[in-house]
Design a protein around this motif. Sequence first.
Motif, PDB file in Angstrom:
ATOM      1  N   ALA A  72       5.684  28.424  -8.773  1.00 59.53           N
ATOM      2  CA  ALA A  72       5.346  28.988  -9.961  1.00 59.53           C
ATOM      3  C   ALA A  72       4.782  27.805 -10.683  1.00 59.53           C
ATOM      4  O   ALA A  72       5.364  26.754 -11.145  1.00 59.53           O
ATOM      5  CB  ALA A  72       6.637  29.445 -10.550  1.00 59.53           C
ATOM      6  N   PHE A  73       3.528  27.718 -10.778  1.00 57.91           N
ATOM      7  CA  PHE A  73       2.707  26.504 -11.323  1.00 57.91           C
ATOM      8  C   PHE A  73       2.810  26.436 -12.786  1.00 57.91           C
ATOM      9  O   PHE A  73       2.365  27.511 -13.327  1.00 57.91           O
ATOM     10  CB  PHE A  73       1.366  26.335 -10.921  1.00 57.91           C
ATOM     11  N   PRO A  74       3.173  25.391 -13.331  1.00 53.89           N
ATOM     12  CA  PRO A  74       3.382  25.256 -14.762  1.00 53.89           C
ATOM     13  C   PRO A  74       1.864  25.092 -15.368  1.00 53.89           C
ATOM     14  O   PRO A  74       1.554  23.885 -15.657  1.00 53.89           O
ATOM     15  CB  PRO A  74       4.369  24.089 -15.019  1.00 53.89           C
ATOM     16  N   ARG A  75       1.297  26.001 -15.690  1.00 50.70           N
ATOM     17  CA  ARG A  75      -0.148  25.972 -16.286  1.00 50.70           C
ATOM     18  C   ARG A  75      -0.188  25.271 -17.612  1.00 50.70           C
ATOM     19  O   ARG A  75      -1.011  24.583 -17.935  1.00 50.70           O
ATOM     20  CB  ARG A  75      -1.096  27.262 -16.161  1.00 50.70           C
ATOM     21  N   THR A  76       0.775  25.784 -18.446  1.00 52.79           N
ATOM     22  CA  THR A  76       0.703  25.233 -19.925  1.00 52.79           C
ATOM     23  C   THR A  76       1.946  24.780 -20.345  1.00 52.79           C
ATOM     24  O   THR A  76       2.846  25.924 -20.271  1.00 52.79           O
ATOM     25  CB  THR A  76       0.224  26.487 -20.983  1.00 52.79           C
ATOM     26  N   LEU A 219      -2.880  17.340 -16.337  1.00 53.12           N
ATOM     27  CA  LEU A 219      -3.590  17.288 -15.234  1.00 53.12           C
ATOM     28  C   LEU A 219      -5.006  17.303 -15.200  1.00 53.12           C
ATOM     29  O   LEU A 219      -5.927  16.562 -14.279  1.00 53.12           O
ATOM     30  CB  LEU A 219      -3.201  18.453 -14.144  1.00 53.12           C
ATOM     31  N   LEU A 220      -5.571  18.060 -16.287  1.00 46.94           N
ATOM     32  CA  LEU A 220      -6.895  18.061 -16.592  1.00 46.94           C
ATOM     33  C   LEU A 220      -7.595  16.890 -17.439  1.00 46.94           C
ATOM     34  O   LEU A 220      -8.785  16.761 -17.603  1.00 46.94           O
ATOM     35  CB  LEU A 220      -7.543  19.347 -17.047  1.00 46.94           C
ATOM     36  N   GLY A 221      -6.645  16.233 -17.916  1.00 45.84           N
ATOM     37  CA  GLY A 221      -6.901  15.249 -18.940  1.00 45.84           C
ATOM     38  C   GLY A 221      -7.591  15.728 -20.202  1.00 45.84           C
ATOM     39  O   GLY A 221      -8.078  14.970 -21.044  1.00 45.84           O
ATOM     40  N   MET A 222      -7.164  16.885 -20.478  1.00 46.51           N
ATOM     41  CA  MET A 222      -7.550  17.359 -21.707  1.00 46.51           C
ATOM     42  C   MET A 222      -6.615  18.723 -22.122  1.00 46.51           C
ATOM     43  O   MET A 222      -6.013  19.257 -21.611  1.00 46.51           O
ATOM     44  CB  MET A 222      -8.893  17.983 -21.809  1.00 46.51           C
ATOM     45  N   GLY A 223      -6.476  18.908 -23.580  1.00 41.33           N
ATOM     46  CA  GLY A 223      -5.685  19.810 -23.794  1.00 41.33           C
ATOM     47  C   GLY A 223      -6.027  20.476 -25.423  1.00 41.33           C
ATOM     48  O   GLY A 223      -7.131  19.773 -25.931  1.00 41.33           O
ATOM     49  N   ALA A 224      -5.017  20.793 -26.153  1.00 40.92           N
ATOM     50  CA  ALA A 224      -5.449  21.386 -27.661  1.00 40.92           C
ATOM     51  C   ALA A 224      -4.408  20.853 -28.450  1.00 40.92           C
ATOM     52  O   ALA A 224      -3.194  20.756 -28.109  1.00 40.92           O
ATOM     53  CB  ALA A 224      -5.186  23.072 -27.421  1.00 40.92           C
ATOM     54  N   GLN A 225      -4.774  20.616 -29.781  1.00 38.98           N
ATOM     55  CA  GLN A 225      -3.826  20.219 -30.668  1.00 38.98           C
ATOM     56  C   GLN A 225      -3.839  21.160 -31.984  1.00 38.98           C
ATOM     57  O   GLN A 225      -5.210  21.117 -32.360  1.00 38.98           O
ATOM     58  CB  GLN A 225      -3.968  18.777 -31.008  1.00 38.98           C
ATOM     59  N   LEU A 226      -3.025  21.348 -32.319  1.00 41.07           N
ATOM     60  CA  LEU A 226      -3.071  22.291 -33.693  1.00 41.07           C
ATOM     61  C   LEU A 226      -2.350  21.537 -34.895  1.00 41.07           C
ATOM     62  O   LEU A 226      -1.031  21.043 -34.782  1.00 41.07           O
ATOM     63  CB  LEU A 226      -1.963  23.623 -33.533  1.00 41.07           C
ATOM     64  N   GLU A 227      -3.272  21.298 -35.622  1.00 38.06           N
ATOM     65  CA  GLU A 227      -2.780  20.824 -37.291  1.00 38.06           C
ATOM     66  C   GLU A 227      -2.625  22.060 -38.177  1.00 38.06           C
ATOM     67  O   GLU A 227      -3.546  22.620 -38.761  1.00 38.06           O
ATOM     68  CB  GLU A 227      -3.706  19.674 -37.689  1.00 38.06           C
ATOM     69  N   THR A 260      -1.183  32.565 -30.478  1.00 35.20           N
ATOM     70  CA  THR A 260      -1.335  31.167 -29.750  1.00 35.20           C
ATOM     71  C   THR A 260      -1.175  31.756 -28.378  1.00 35.20           C
ATOM     72  O   THR A 260      -2.129  31.292 -27.205  1.00 35.20           O
ATOM     73  CB  THR A 260      -0.186  30.323 -30.032  1.00 35.20           C
ATOM     74  N   ARG A 261      -0.215  32.609 -28.062  1.00 34.66           N
ATOM     75  CA  ARG A 261       0.033  32.942 -26.701  1.00 34.66           C
ATOM     76  C   ARG A 261      -1.114  33.828 -25.978  1.00 34.66           C
ATOM     77  O   ARG A 261      -1.383  33.854 -24.938  1.00 34.66           O
ATOM     78  CB  ARG A 261       1.320  33.720 -26.424  1.00 34.66           C
ATOM     79  N   THR A 262      -1.852  34.614 -27.131  1.00 34.08           N
ATOM     80  CA  THR A 262      -3.252  35.019 -26.497  1.00 34.08           C
ATOM     81  C   THR A 262      -4.065  34.092 -25.979  1.00 34.08           C
ATOM     82  O   THR A 262      -4.788  34.376 -24.950  1.00 34.08           O
ATOM     83  CB  THR A 262      -3.578  36.019 -27.590  1.00 34.08           C
ATOM     84  N   ALA A 263      -4.471  33.177 -26.774  1.00 28.73           N
ATOM     85  CA  ALA A 263      -5.231  32.056 -26.384  1.00 28.73           C
ATOM     86  C   ALA A 263      -4.711  31.596 -25.027  1.00 28.73           C
ATOM     87  O   ALA A 263      -5.788  31.049 -24.044  1.00 28.73           O
ATOM     88  CB  ALA A 263      -5.278  31.000 -27.566  1.00 28.73           C
ATOM     89  N   ILE A 264      -3.547  31.018 -24.715  1.00 30.58           N
ATOM     90  CA  ILE A 264      -2.926  30.623 -23.502  1.00 30.58           C
ATOM     91  C   ILE A 264      -3.136  31.460 -22.511  1.00 30.58           C
ATOM     92  O   ILE A 264      -3.714  31.059 -21.461  1.00 30.58           O
ATOM     93  CB  ILE A 264      -1.575  30.354 -23.905  1.00 30.58           C
ATOM     94  N   ALA A 265      -3.191  32.719 -22.627  1.00 32.81           N
ATOM     95  CA  ALA A 265      -3.479  33.561 -21.517  1.00 32.81           C
ATOM     96  C   ALA A 265      -4.837  33.719 -21.298  1.00 32.81           C
ATOM     97  O   ALA A 265      -5.248  33.763 -20.048  1.00 32.81           O
ATOM     98  CB  ALA A 265      -2.935  35.092 -21.923  1.00 32.81           C
ATOM     99  N   GLN A 271      -8.222  29.766 -14.908  1.00 30.21           N
ATOM    100  CA  GLN A 271      -7.745  28.547 -14.145  1.00 30.21           C
ATOM    101  C   GLN A 271      -7.014  29.012 -12.867  1.00 30.21           C
ATOM    102  O   GLN A 271      -5.978  28.973 -12.804  1.00 30.21           O
ATOM    103  CB  GLN A 271      -6.892  27.579 -14.868  1.00 30.21           C
ATOM    104  N   PRO A 272      -7.664  29.864 -11.980  1.00 30.97           N
ATOM    105  CA  PRO A 272      -6.886  30.443 -10.972  1.00 30.97           C
ATOM    106  C   PRO A 272      -6.178  29.426  -9.929  1.00 30.97           C
ATOM    107  O   PRO A 272      -7.149  28.217  -9.736  1.00 30.97           O
ATOM    108  CB  PRO A 272      -7.925  31.308 -10.260  1.00 30.97           C
ATOM    109  N   ILE A 273      -4.955  29.475  -9.652  1.00 28.64           N
ATOM    110  CA  ILE A 273      -4.434  28.432  -8.584  1.00 28.64           C
ATOM    111  C   ILE A 273      -4.426  29.155  -7.205  1.00 28.64           C
ATOM    112  O   ILE A 273      -3.826  30.296  -7.037  1.00 28.64           O
ATOM    113  CB  ILE A 273      -3.098  28.155  -9.168  1.00 28.64           C
TER     114      ILE A 273
END
Length: 274
Positions: A72-76, A219-227, A260-265, A271-273
């Motif tokens: 179960a790869f922890p994608r997010t 792992l990708l060297g990038m993510g998202a920040q919410l202010e 937020t969860r919609t955007a994660i999905a 990003q298929p594993i």
Amino acid sequence: MSTSRRAVLGMIATAAVAGPLVTLPAAPALAADLYDSNTDLYADPNLTEGVDYARRYRRHPLLDNSNPTAFAFPRTAIIAPHGGGIEGGTSELCLAIAGYHPATLAATPAAGPTHDYWMFEGIRSSGNGDLHVTASNCDDTPALSVAASALNVVALHGCTPGTAGLPSNAQAVAVGGRNAAFRAALITAYTAAGFTAFDATGIPAIAGTATANIANRTLLGMGAQLEITTPLRAAMFGTNTVAQRRNTTNTVFWDFVAATRTAIATIEATQPIP
């Protein structure tokens, strides 16, 4: 290298002894931190974990219980580096976005999958702002481990509207981080849900684009920040206090969580594993 508030105060004291020495309005400069890093904070003998601050995190087993032979790869992962009384509401959002009810900590299976999470919380009756550690200086070992084992991170922060160059009553979320596709997915989801959302990468104080930022230590060297502005966070709770926020989440809160969860999905679907 950034100068901590504690170092600045030391220099001021020394000087006193020695003698004199998206196009938005520019955001005001943020105050320097008292601590250079989490390690620096943890080493302060005047602070006690469980009294002044707390850390909560959850890592999921690598094996998927529904299929013991599959990983179960922890994608997010979801991270709140300034929870509790530091940037109010981010702890509760961290838990809910990760798939856990903030009041009961029970998983909410109807919402979909659960995610790894980590949070640092100020739990003092006052003065929690002194416990703020800039996201690029976050060196907590579990936090780095949670981020480094995921493809994506959603890092939750709170800001004043003025910091984002907005009117004082603005309810909005500024979306930063180095993952442009993730930023776009989040802005699209928030806008569809009726929230004001915009790209924050043009506002240095809240851009979240530093490579050392915990949001980008993936792992990708990038993510998202919410202010998330103070008025929007306040609108998410019936009683906006440390003690009662988790018990008084409302429709605004859960609509934000769902978006937020919609955007994660959406981003995970790209990003298929194998």
